[in-house]
Write an enzyme that holds these catalytic residues in place. Structure first.
Site, short mmCIF file in Angstrom:
data_model
loop_
_atom_site.label_atom_id
_atom_site.label_comp_id
_atom_site.label_asym_id
_atom_site.label_seq_id
_atom_site.Cartn_x
_atom_site.Cartn_y
_atom_site.Cartn_z
N ASN A 192 0.80 -1.23 0.00
CA ASN A 192 0.00 0.00 0.00
C ASN A 192 0.83 1.27 0.00
O ASN A 192 0.38 2.29 -0.50
CB ASN A 192 -0.92 0.00 1.22
CG ASN A 192 -1.84 1.19 1.28
OD1 ASN A 192 -2.54 1.47 0.31
ND2 ASN A 192 -1.82 1.92 2.39
N GLY A 249 -14.97 -6.63 11.19
CA GLY A 249 -15.78 -7.72 11.73
C GLY A 249 -17.13 -7.82 11.03
O GLY A 249 -17.98 -8.60 11.44
N ASP A 257 -0.80 -6.65 15.95
CA ASP A 257 -1.53 -5.38 15.99
C ASP A 257 -2.52 -5.30 17.14
O ASP A 257 -3.10 -4.23 17.37
CB ASP A 257 -2.33 -5.20 14.68
CG ASP A 257 -1.42 -4.90 13.50
OD1 ASP A 257 -0.36 -4.28 13.70
OD2 ASP A 257 -1.78 -5.30 12.37
N GLU A 294 -4.87 -8.90 4.62
CA GLU A 294 -5.41 -8.29 5.84
C GLU A 294 -6.54 -7.30 5.52
O GLU A 294 -6.32 -6.27 4.88
CB GLU A 294 -4.30 -7.54 6.58
CG GLU A 294 -4.77 -6.92 7.88
CD GLU A 294 -3.88 -5.80 8.39
OE1 GLU A 294 -3.97 -5.51 9.59
OE2 GLU A 294 -3.12 -5.20 7.59
N ARG A 313 1.39 -13.00 3.24
CA ARG A 313 0.42 -12.27 4.04
C ARG A 313 0.49 -10.86 3.48
O ARG A 313 1.58 -10.29 3.35
CB ARG A 313 0.81 -12.31 5.52
CG ARG A 313 -0.23 -11.64 6.45
CD ARG A 313 0.28 -10.33 6.98
NE ARG A 313 -0.65 -9.68 7.92
CZ ARG A 313 -0.58 -8.39 8.23
NH1 ARG A 313 0.35 -7.63 7.71
NH2 ARG A 313 -1.45 -7.85 9.06
N ASP A 330 -0.21 -7.10 3.79
CA ASP A 330 -0.51 -6.08 4.78
C ASP A 330 -1.50 -5.06 4.20
O ASP A 330 -1.40 -4.67 3.04
CB ASP A 330 0.80 -5.37 5.16
CG ASP A 330 0.62 -4.38 6.28
OD1 ASP A 330 0.16 -4.78 7.36
OD2 ASP A 330 0.91 -3.18 6.07
N LYS A 356 -6.97 -4.03 2.54
CA LYS A 356 -8.19 -3.23 2.45
C LYS A 356 -7.89 -1.82 1.94
O LYS A 356 -8.79 -1.14 1.45
CB LYS A 356 -8.78 -3.17 3.86
CG LYS A 356 -10.03 -2.37 4.04
CD LYS A 356 -10.44 -2.42 5.51
CE LYS A 356 -11.45 -1.34 5.84
NZ LYS A 356 -11.82 -1.40 7.27
N HIS A 357 -6.64 -1.39 2.04
CA HIS A 357 -6.30 0.00 1.71
C HIS A 357 -5.78 0.19 0.29
O HIS A 357 -5.28 1.26 -0.05
CB HIS A 357 -5.34 0.57 2.75
CG HIS A 357 -5.99 0.67 4.09
ND1 HIS A 357 -6.84 1.69 4.43
CD2 HIS A 357 -5.99 -0.17 5.16
CE1 HIS A 357 -7.31 1.50 5.65
NE2 HIS A 357 -6.81 0.37 6.12
#
Ligand SMILES: *[C@@H]1O[C@H](CO)[C@@H](O)[C@H](O)[C@H]1NC(C)=O
Ligand SMILES: *[C@@H]1O[C@H](CO)[C@@H](O)[C@H](O)[C@H]1NC(C)=O
Ligand SMILES: *[C@@H]1O[C@H](CO)[C@@H](O)[C@H](O)[C@H]1NC(C)=O
Ligand SMILES: *[C@@H]1O[C@H](CO)[C@@H](O)[C@H](O)[C@H]1NC(C)=O
Ligand SMILES: *[C@@H]1O[C@H](CO)[C@@H](O)[C@H](O)[C@H]1NC(C)=O
Ligand SMILES: *[C@@H]1O[C@H](CO)[C@@H](O)[C@H](O)[C@H]1NC(C)=O
Ligand SMILES: *[C@@H]1O[C@H](CO)[C@@H](O)[C@H](O)[C@H]1NC(C)=O
Ligand SMILES: *[C@@H]1O[C@H](CO)[C@@H](O)[C@H](O)[C@H]1NC(C)=O
Length: 535
Positions: free
Chosen positions: A141, A257, A320, A253, A227, A229, A232-233
């Site tokens: 990102n 929820g 985190d 990632e 993985r 990082d 979502k961004h």
């Protein structure tokens, strides 16, 4: 870009998106992952006494990690996930140094704090010789620059490789709208002390440079999985292109929820796997004053909403989040949480230090150096992890359908969740509960076997015989979890090698406790039903 997703939706090969020469999603489902923060796992000289400041480098290395792989493998893990491996910004900032590896400045140089390129290859080789997989955390990102909080951040792009010009990045804006994808995908995250210059992953040039980079990284170090990082961004379209180029499985990632917000990454074929944040929140809550029913409900939602819950990574801790033991010290509760992580559908993911019952709060206090435990292999959660990973590995050795079959819920109420997973002959039946070490003694009847089966409760090495309906009795006591496996299938698991004793109720208080428990069960059932009616 969008046509990729559409093409994907109608193509048969789509189910295998992200799977090429590396390990496939189905292979990863049979694994369990130990998450290593390289700077905090083991030093090259294995020294444990030099103090470390949690905001700065503590000098763990890949060489140290290689020396301590027995500690991980003896717990039954079959894969590790390591911190990002590329060169980060040097020096101190208002938020510490780049000990964690997330502050990329050069994708084509190795992080020398962790070792040499050869050390990283040696780590990969050492894992593969042990039959273990290597998952590497990657940052897609942003690139990072230190700054002194003058807005907009004055970034010297010529420090970056290969994205050495402002044209590869989005213009500065601060992420402020956490429910607006354009805002949280195109603006810069957390501008304080470090500027996280946000890559323009919509640009074809950036996409080409990133896909070419990840192909090289995976090939050069024989990486088996990623993985991703802050997945979502970045924009949706970037993710499947990147994963496909990598040729390996990925857990991306997406910190939410909300079922639809997480599951859309699978239903739209954006990512093959994700850390299971859907069950994380209710799992945590069930041991923090909440009800086990919320976990049961979240499981059903995930099952309905996601394409493949077996490709989600179950966890209760990561780098985190505050440690489980930060709010809940009770060992029986920690054991139940760990049991769920290891035996749930999907890929178990344990963050280093969880097995030592570390109790740090938010970042960086949740990043305690593991060596402060002296790598204690007699710690209760280390022993539990070893036992349950070995059991799961044994079940998988009978056939991978253990890992690729979805659990059946046998029993659930506000305090309990009992699941059965795997085909007849190698099924594991287990019950977790949230009553703590102060919990009462009582009998709980659970199914999942055939009449007359001899069954071992593997945490106490006691045997029970299934009744005429295939039920076995769990002798619940002090809030401990219970895990059952067929006695005849336990051969060579290395468990209960000192034999088993038969579980027979002797205490007269048990019958009394049982009476109390039946009442509680009825009350729980009534409350559960009432709650259901209200929905
Ligand atoms: C880490 O290594 C650096 C460079 O060798 C050294 O200056 C520093 O004191 C070390 N820190 C710890 C905590 O060992
Ligand atoms: C920030 O300020 C400190 C103290 O004045 C200075 O040492 C440091 O070089 C500055 N960093 C940047 C990136 O400007
Ligand atoms: C960025 O936005 C956050 C809220 O998301 C806010 O707390 C922070 O102060 C802002 N920082 C700057 C530099 O604007
Ligand atoms: C992979 O190795 C090749 C050959 O040494 C090198 O040119 C390339 O830059 C490397 N890629 C990465 C991402 O390290
Ligand atoms: C277990 O669940 C019950 C019922 O929801 C709840 O009252 C209790 O606080 C939970 N226990 C823990 C340790 O959170
Ligand atoms: C757990 O501890 C018990 C008691 O010390 C020991 O017998 C058993 O072998 C240990 N289990 C594993 C898997 O290490
Ligand atoms: C058998 O176990 C199931 C849960 O798996 C439970 O609902 C049922 O009541 C048990 N049967 C008996 C006779 O206890
Ligand atoms: C298991 O047996 C071995 C050797 O017979 C013995 O040394 C060990 O103490 C026993 N462990 C337990 C937990 O009884």
């Amino acid at each position: 870009m969008r046509c990729f997703t559409l093409a994907c939706a109608v193509s048969a090969s789509c189910a295998l998106a992200g799977v090429g020469r590396g390990a496939s999603a189905d292979q990863w489902k049979t694994r369990s992952i130990y998450q290593v923060m390289v700077d905090r796992f083991a030093r090259t000289d294995l020294s444990t006494t030099a103090p470390c400041t949690l905001y700065e480098f503590c000098n763990g290395t890949w060489a140290g990690l290689i020396s301590k792989l027995d500690y991980i493998q003896d717990m039954g893990f079959t894969a590790i996930q390591i911190s990002p491996v590329v060169k980060n910004l040097e020096g101190n900032t208002a938020v510490g140094t780049a000990y964690h590896g997330y502050w990329t400045v050069d994708d084509y140089a190795i992080n020398e704090h962790f070792g040499t390129a050869q050390d990283l290859k040696d780590l990969s080789d050492a894992l593969h010789q042990r039959g273990m997989y290597l998952m590497v955390d990657v940052v897609i990102n942003n690139f990072a620059a230190a700054f002194n909080n003058t807005i907009p951040p004055p970034v010297d792009y010529s420090d970056f490789n290969p994205f050495n010009d402002a044209k590869y990045f989005h213009k500065y804006c601060n992420v402020t709208m956490w429910d607006n994808p354009t805002n949280y995908q195109d603006c810069w995250l957390y501008p304080y002390g470090v500027a996280l210059a946000d890559l323009d992953t919509e640009s074809n040039t950036v996409v080409d440079m990133m896909t070419s980079w990840i192909k090289g990284l995976v090939a050069n170090y024989s990486i088996d999985g990623l993985r991703i990082d802050a997945a979502k961004h970045v924009n949706d379209e970037f993710l499947p292109t990147f994963v496909e180029a990598s040729g390996v499985f990925a857990l991306g990632e997406v910190l939410t929820g909300v079922t639809d917000d997480l599951c859309r990454y699978q239903t739209l074929d954006l990512l093959p796997g994700l850390p299971n944040y859907l069950e994380y929140f209710p799992l945590y809550a069930a041991f923090n004053g909440g009800s086990m029913d919320s976990l049961t409900a979240a499981r059903a939602d995930a099952q309905n909403g996601c394409t493949d819950t077996l490709a989600l990574g179950t966890f209760i801790e990561n780098h985190d989040l505050p440690r489980f033991a930060n709010t809940v010290e009770d060992m029986a509760l920690a054991k139940n949480a760990m049991t769920y992580v290891l035996l749930n559908d999907g890929i178990p993911t344990v963050y280093q230090g969880q097995e030592q019952h570390f109790s740090g709060n938010s970042t960086p206090f949740n990043r305690e150096p593991l060596w402060s435990s002296e790598y204690d292999t007699s710690a209760p959660l280390y022993n539990l992890t070893a036992t349950l990973n070995k059991l799961r590995n044994t079940a998988i050795a009978y056939g991978t359908s253990y890992a690729t079959s979805t659990s059946e819920t046998l029993f659930s109420d506000v305090n309990h969740l009992c699941l059965r997973k795997g085909p007849q002959g190698s099924q594991i039946v287990f019950c977790i509960n949230n009553q703590s070490s102060q919990g009462p003694s009582y009998e709980l009847s659970v199914g999942g076997f055939s009449p007359g089966d001899s069954v071992v409760e593997v945490l106490t090495c006691t045997t029970v015989t299934a009744d005429g309906t295939g039920n076995v009795t769990a002798y619940m006591d002090k809030g401990e979890p219970k895990v059952f496996f067929l006695a005849r299938s336990l051969n060579n698991a290395g468990l209960c090698s000192n034999g088993t004793t038969s579980a027979t109720p002797t205490s007269k208080s048990l019958a009394a406790a049982r009476g109390v428990w039946s009442a509680t069960l009825l009350l729980g059932a009534a409350l559960g039903w009432a709650a259901w009616l209200l929905v």
